[in-house]
Design a protein around this motif. Structure first.
Motif, PDB file in Angstrom:
ATOM      1  N   VAL A 215     -42.993 -40.344 -59.801  1.00 23.73           N
ATOM      2  CA  VAL A 215     -43.478 -41.178 -58.700  1.00 23.73           C
ATOM      3  C   VAL A 215     -44.250 -40.334 -57.691  1.00 23.73           C
ATOM      4  CG1 VAL A 215     -42.710 -42.509 -56.688  1.00 23.73           C
ATOM      5  CG2 VAL A 215     -41.768 -43.010 -58.939  1.00 23.73           C
ATOM      6  N   GLY A 216     -43.884 -39.065 -57.555  1.00 24.60           N
ATOM      7  CA  GLY A 216     -44.607 -38.181 -56.649  1.00 24.60           C
ATOM      8  C   GLY A 216     -46.055 -37.988 -57.035  1.00 24.60           C
ATOM      9  N   ALA A 217     -46.388 -38.242 -58.314  1.00 26.47           N
ATOM     10  CA  ALA A 217     -47.764 -38.086 -58.777  1.00 26.47           C
ATOM     11  C   ALA A 217     -48.572 -39.368 -58.657  1.00 26.47           C
ATOM     12  CB  ALA A 217     -47.766 -37.627 -60.234  1.00 26.47           C
ATOM     13  N   ILE A 218     -47.935 -40.451 -58.195  1.00 26.11           N
ATOM     14  CA  ILE A 218     -48.602 -41.749 -58.079  1.00 26.11           C
ATOM     15  C   ILE A 218     -48.851 -42.056 -56.605  1.00 26.11           C
ATOM     16  CG2 ILE A 218     -48.396 -44.224 -58.548  1.00 26.11           C
ATOM     17  CD1 ILE A 218     -46.565 -43.510 -60.895  1.00 26.11           C
ATOM     18  N   ALA A 219     -50.033 -42.557 -56.304  1.00 22.27           N
ATOM     19  CA  ALA A 219     -50.392 -42.902 -54.921  1.00 22.27           C
ATOM     20  C   ALA A 219     -51.073 -44.263 -54.907  1.00 22.27           C
ATOM     21  CB  ALA A 219     -51.321 -41.844 -54.330  1.00 22.27           C
ATOM     22  N   PRO A 220     -51.002 -44.984 -53.771  1.00 26.26           N
ATOM     23  CA  PRO A 220     -51.718 -46.263 -53.681  1.00 26.26           C
ATOM     24  C   PRO A 220     -53.224 -46.040 -53.775  1.00 26.26           C
ATOM     25  CG  PRO A 220     -50.108 -46.030 -51.894  1.00 26.26           C
ATOM     26  CD  PRO A 220     -50.237 -44.690 -52.534  1.00 26.26           C
ATOM     27  N   ALA A 221     -53.898 -46.888 -54.513  1.00 26.79           N
ATOM     28  CA  ALA A 221     -55.361 -46.827 -54.601  1.00 26.79           C
ATOM     29  C   ALA A 221     -55.966 -47.409 -53.325  1.00 26.79           C
ATOM     30  CB  ALA A 221     -55.847 -47.600 -55.824  1.00 26.79           C
ATOM     31  N   PRO A 222     -57.140 -46.943 -52.919  1.00 23.09           N
ATOM     32  CA  PRO A 222     -57.759 -47.464 -51.694  1.00 23.09           C
ATOM     33  C   PRO A 222     -58.148 -48.933 -51.837  1.00 23.09           C
ATOM     34  CG  PRO A 222     -59.276 -46.026 -52.876  1.00 23.09           C
ATOM     35  CD  PRO A 222     -57.956 -45.896 -53.546  1.00 23.09           C
ATOM     36  N   GLY A 223     -58.102 -49.644 -50.706  1.00 23.16           N
ATOM     37  CA  GLY A 223     -58.492 -51.043 -50.692  1.00 23.16           C
ATOM     38  C   GLY A 223     -57.315 -51.963 -50.419  1.00 23.16           C
ATOM     39  N   TYR A 224     -57.610 -53.239 -50.457  1.00 17.20           N
ATOM     40  CA  TYR A 224     -56.610 -54.283 -50.225  1.00 17.20           C
ATOM     41  C   TYR A 224     -56.163 -54.817 -51.581  1.00 17.20           C
ATOM     42  CZ  TYR A 224     -54.621 -58.673 -48.388  1.00 17.20           C
ATOM     43  OH  TYR A 224     -53.789 -59.724 -48.066  1.00 17.20           O
ATOM     44  N   GLY A 529     -52.629 -35.017 -59.034  1.00 19.97           N
ATOM     45  CA  GLY A 529     -51.956 -33.764 -59.324  1.00 19.97           C
ATOM     46  C   GLY A 529     -51.872 -33.454 -60.800  1.00 19.97           C
ATOM     47  N   ALA A 530     -50.762 -32.794 -61.200  1.00 18.08           N
ATOM     48  CA  ALA A 530     -50.621 -32.313 -62.573  1.00 18.08           C
ATOM     49  C   ALA A 530     -50.587 -33.446 -63.585  1.00 18.08           C
ATOM     50  CB  ALA A 530     -49.350 -31.473 -62.690  1.00 18.08           C
ATOM     51  N   PHE A 531     -50.158 -34.638 -63.169  1.00 21.15           N
ATOM     52  CA  PHE A 531     -50.060 -35.752 -64.098  1.00 21.15           C
ATOM     53  C   PHE A 531     -51.388 -36.495 -64.265  1.00 21.15           C
ATOM     54  CE2 PHE A 531     -45.628 -35.048 -63.377  1.00 21.15           C
ATOM     55  CZ  PHE A 531     -44.978 -35.544 -64.512  1.00 21.15           C
ATOM     56  N   ALA A 532     -52.408 -36.133 -63.510  1.00 15.69           N
ATOM     57  CA  ALA A 532     -53.681 -36.854 -63.560  1.00 15.69           C
ATOM     58  C   ALA A 532     -54.284 -36.826 -64.963  1.00 15.69           C
ATOM     59  CB  ALA A 532     -54.658 -36.257 -62.553  1.00 15.69           C
ATOM     60  N   ALA A 533     -54.054 -35.739 -65.701  1.00 16.81           N
ATOM     61  CA  ALA A 533     -54.617 -35.632 -67.046  1.00 16.81           C
ATOM     62  C   ALA A 533     -54.031 -36.669 -68.001  1.00 16.81           C
ATOM     63  CB  ALA A 533     -54.365 -34.222 -67.595  1.00 16.81           C
ATOM     64  N   PHE A 534     -52.822 -37.156 -67.706  1.00 16.15           N
ATOM     65  CA  PHE A 534     -52.182 -38.145 -68.580  1.00 16.15           C
ATOM     66  C   PHE A 534     -52.667 -39.559 -68.302  1.00 16.15           C
ATOM     67  CE2 PHE A 534     -49.178 -34.606 -68.298  1.00 16.15           C
ATOM     68  CZ  PHE A 534     -48.960 -34.341 -69.639  1.00 16.15           C
ATOM     69  N   GLY A 535     -53.325 -39.773 -67.152  1.00 19.73           N
ATOM     70  CA  GLY A 535     -53.874 -41.087 -66.827  1.00 19.73           C
ATOM     71  C   GLY A 535     -52.836 -42.185 -66.897  1.00 19.73           C
ATOM     72  N   GLY A 536     -53.141 -43.237 -67.692  1.00 25.74           N
ATOM     73  CA  GLY A 536     -52.234 -44.369 -67.827  1.00 25.74           C
ATOM     74  C   GLY A 536     -50.915 -44.025 -68.466  1.00 25.74           C
ATOM     75  N   GLY A 537     -50.846 -42.887 -69.166  1.00 22.67           N
ATOM     76  CA  GLY A 537     -49.571 -42.460 -69.752  1.00 22.67           C
ATOM     77  C   GLY A 537     -48.515 -42.219 -68.697  1.00 22.67           C
TER      78      GLY A 537
END
Length: 623
Positions: A215-224, A529-537
């Motif tokens: 969860v630490g590697a996940i952030a809210p996307a910009p926008g509404y 962060g480090a999990f960005a390479a896994f994308g949707g995984g």
């Protein structure tokens, strides 16, 4: 034929039952022809797969016997506490179900089944993760029983998995009955508590991984984040849909919901909005129109919203299309003449097309022994609050802003209109607000103005940041402000509790049930962060961890019910035998049987009343 097709199209449960019957017929046909191996047994839709493979592995794993006995003793203590708690919970829930005239959604029979698509709180989109979590939970549970059998020297007759059609619903370990009776009572109790202990330990491990790096590697996307679009609204007419992110207003980027709402408030009757559906951006023109999308009972305008919204066309004879125009037309006057579109209100009740009403924050009721009640405001009657110390209040937001500037303990003049449309005034000594800074007058306020929930655009926010924060992540500044369950993230136990109730969020005051990072919801988040390479995984991993932890703790709690053949019932028998052995009773076996059978019957009755209590009492004419 068309009617039958429509019935199947609308009824998921009917499709499931048809598939179960087809599977059962095919499996029993294969069994009768002798086409199934000896390790496979079929009984209707239930299939068991038996094997002795893995027993050697359990023997090696059982080598540190002291360690496993210590862990099992801790688990046994926790199971005893959970047994008492579950007994009380089932009884209290049954009594609550009996007293409730209208059962809640969780009390519907289908919602006691952990079947995605059938259970209203478990969407079909997360079926693979739920099935995987259930399979892991069952294997770990029964594997722990097998491990403690070998630790205590109890031989294993067989072990295996149980399937309901293709769905793994259980696992089993069959200890040798004679060997089981030969070991000490404490050894048997540890063995029976091992499954619950293992599920609890696994829950701790997967939630620690979920709350930490994942969860630490996940952030809210910009926008509404658009969680819902109001039918017949301007947004619906512009083809804005659930799952969209609104990322710009009139060409100006917006990163948060607050920025979007501020930009919309300053925009005109026609506004261009850029939406991102995850596959790309598009810009649409939204022709705004002011609607009443919700109403409080007894509101001054006399409007009752049943399904479709009602349009407000003018205030004091001035045409309005936005909420800001509504407020501007009202100005500082305490009252205003409001006109609604009666022709477009087929599914609403309207007392009059044009009505003069007080415009203010609509208090649904006065809190007993609160500041307003102490000054003589009657209980059970609504108030339309129009000013505080001479400062004009036209809706709930303005009331919150004015009171937020007042210090508790000071006195403020509250001017309002009562249920009889009489102007009243109270000098109120403010209390401290229970949820934020500032003063409190002791009322619950309906969102909007004068008991009318107003909207000129037609979208509601999915609180992506708040749900992320409730899972231990960073949802951004003020993500959980004004949201139920605020404060749970302060402790690991609070995070676990939040995770357990998030799928049932609507029952706890949350705007949406959280099913994980799935479907359109993934458009509301980005991986960093480090999990960005896994994308949707990363989302898939988060879902697996979330549902594995959720199902494991549910399975552990269910097995703690003191009813045979659950683990709690077996432990209860061990405890009853230990107690009865110290009591001068002639027939101790009968006493133990009475205790265990009585507990099981009480639990069964409690579960039946939880699920079917309202229907049973209604059929008997007692409700």
């Amino acid at each position: 034929m068309n009617a039958l097709t429509d019935l199947f199209a609308e009824n998921t449960l009917l499709w499931v039952l048809t598939g179960v019957l087809a599977y059962s017929a095919a499996a029993m046909w294969l069994r009768n022809r002798g086409a199934l191996p000896d390790s496979v047994r079929v009984s209707g839709p239930v299939l068991t797969l038996r094997t002795l493979r893995g027993r050697a592995f359990l023997d090696r794993l059982a080598a540190p016997k002291r360690l496993w006995r210590a862990v099992a003793n801790l688990g046994l203590g926790g199971a005893l506490v959970a047994m008492v708690g579950s007994f009380i919970l089932i009884l209290s829930s049954a009594l609550s179900a009996i007293r409730t005239v209208q059962p809640s959604a969780i009390q519907q029979p289908q919602n006691f089944l952990i079947i995605p698509g059938v259970n209203d709180f478990l969407p079909l989109s997360v079926a693979p993760e739920i099935v995987a979590g259930l399979a892991v939970a069952m294997v770990v549970h029964e594997g722990a029983h097998g491990l403690l059998c070998r630790v205590e020297g109890i031989d294993i007759e067989s072990m295996g998995l149980v399937f309901f059609t293709f769905l793994p619903v259980g696992a089993f370990v069959e200890p040798n009955e004679e060997a089981t009776q030969e070991v000490s009572r404490g050894a048997r109790a540890r063995m029976f508590a091992a499954g619950v202990t293992a599920n609890t330990v696994l829950t701790v491990l997967v939630f620690a991984l979920l709350f930490g790096p994942v969860v630490g590697a996940i952030a809210p996307a910009p926008g509404y984040a658009v969680g819902e679009v109001t039918p017949e609204s301007p947004a619906a007419a512009a083809d804005i849909a659930h799952g969209d992110r609104l990322v710009a207003v009139a060409g100006t980027p917006v990163d948060t919901a607050d920025e979007f709402e501020a930009a919309i408030a300053d925009a005109g009757e026609t506004v261009s909005v850029t939406a991102d559906d995850g596959d790309g951006e598009r810009t649409v023109e939204v022709e705004r129109r002011l609607h009443v999308i919700g109403s409080a009972g007894g509101n001054p305008l006399g409007v009752t919203i049943e399904s479709e919204p009602v349009a407000i066309t003018s205030v004091n004879g001035e045409s309005v299309a936005t909420e800001q125009q509504f407020l501007d037309a009202v100005g500082d006057a305490e009252r205003a003449t409001v006109t609604v579109d009666a022709d477009g209100a087929a599914n609403a009740t309207i007392d009059s097309e044009t009505t003069e009403i007080p415009i203010g924050a609509y208090a649904l009721g006065v809190q007993e022994d609160g500041p307003l009640h102490a000054e003589g405001a009657p209980l059970g009657e609504p108030l339309t609050i129009v000013s505080i110390d001479g400062e004009r209040v036209r809706n709930n937001d303005e009331l919150s802003a004015v009171l937020g500037e007042r210090e508790p303990g000071t006195t403020a003049e509250v001017v309002a209109y009562d249920a009889d449309d009489e102007r009243v005034s109270y000098d109120v000594e403010l209390d401290s607000h229970p949820n934020r800074d500032g003063g409190f007058i002791g009322v619950g306020v309906f969102p909007g103005s004068s008991g009318l929930a107003l909207d000129d655009f037609g979208v509601s926010e999915y609180p992506a940041g708040a749900y992320l924060e409730l899972l231990g992540g960073d949802g951004g500044e003020g993500a959980t402000n004004g949201l139920a369950l605020t404060g749970l993230t302060d402790s690991p136990l609070g995070l676990v509790f939040a995770s357990l109730i998030l799928p049932l969020g609507s029952l706890f005051g949350l705007p949406f049930n959280f099913a994980g990072f799935t479907g359109e919801m993934t458009n509301f988040y980005v991986v960093e962060g480090a999990f960005a390479a896994f994308g949707g995984g990363t989302f898939l991993l988060a879902n697996l961890l979330f549902w594995t932890g959720w199902i494991n703790i549910q399975l552990a709690l269910f097995n703690c019910l003191p009813a045979f053949p659950l683990d709690g019932g077996r432990i209860l028998r061990m405890v009853a035998e230990a107690v009865v052995s110290r009591v001068p009773i002639s027939d101790r076996h009968a006493a133990v049987r009475t205790i265990t059978v009585s507990s099981g019957l009480v639990m069964l009755a409690g579960l039946i009343m939880m699920i079917f209590g309202n229907q049973i009492l209604g059929a008997l004419g007692l409700l």
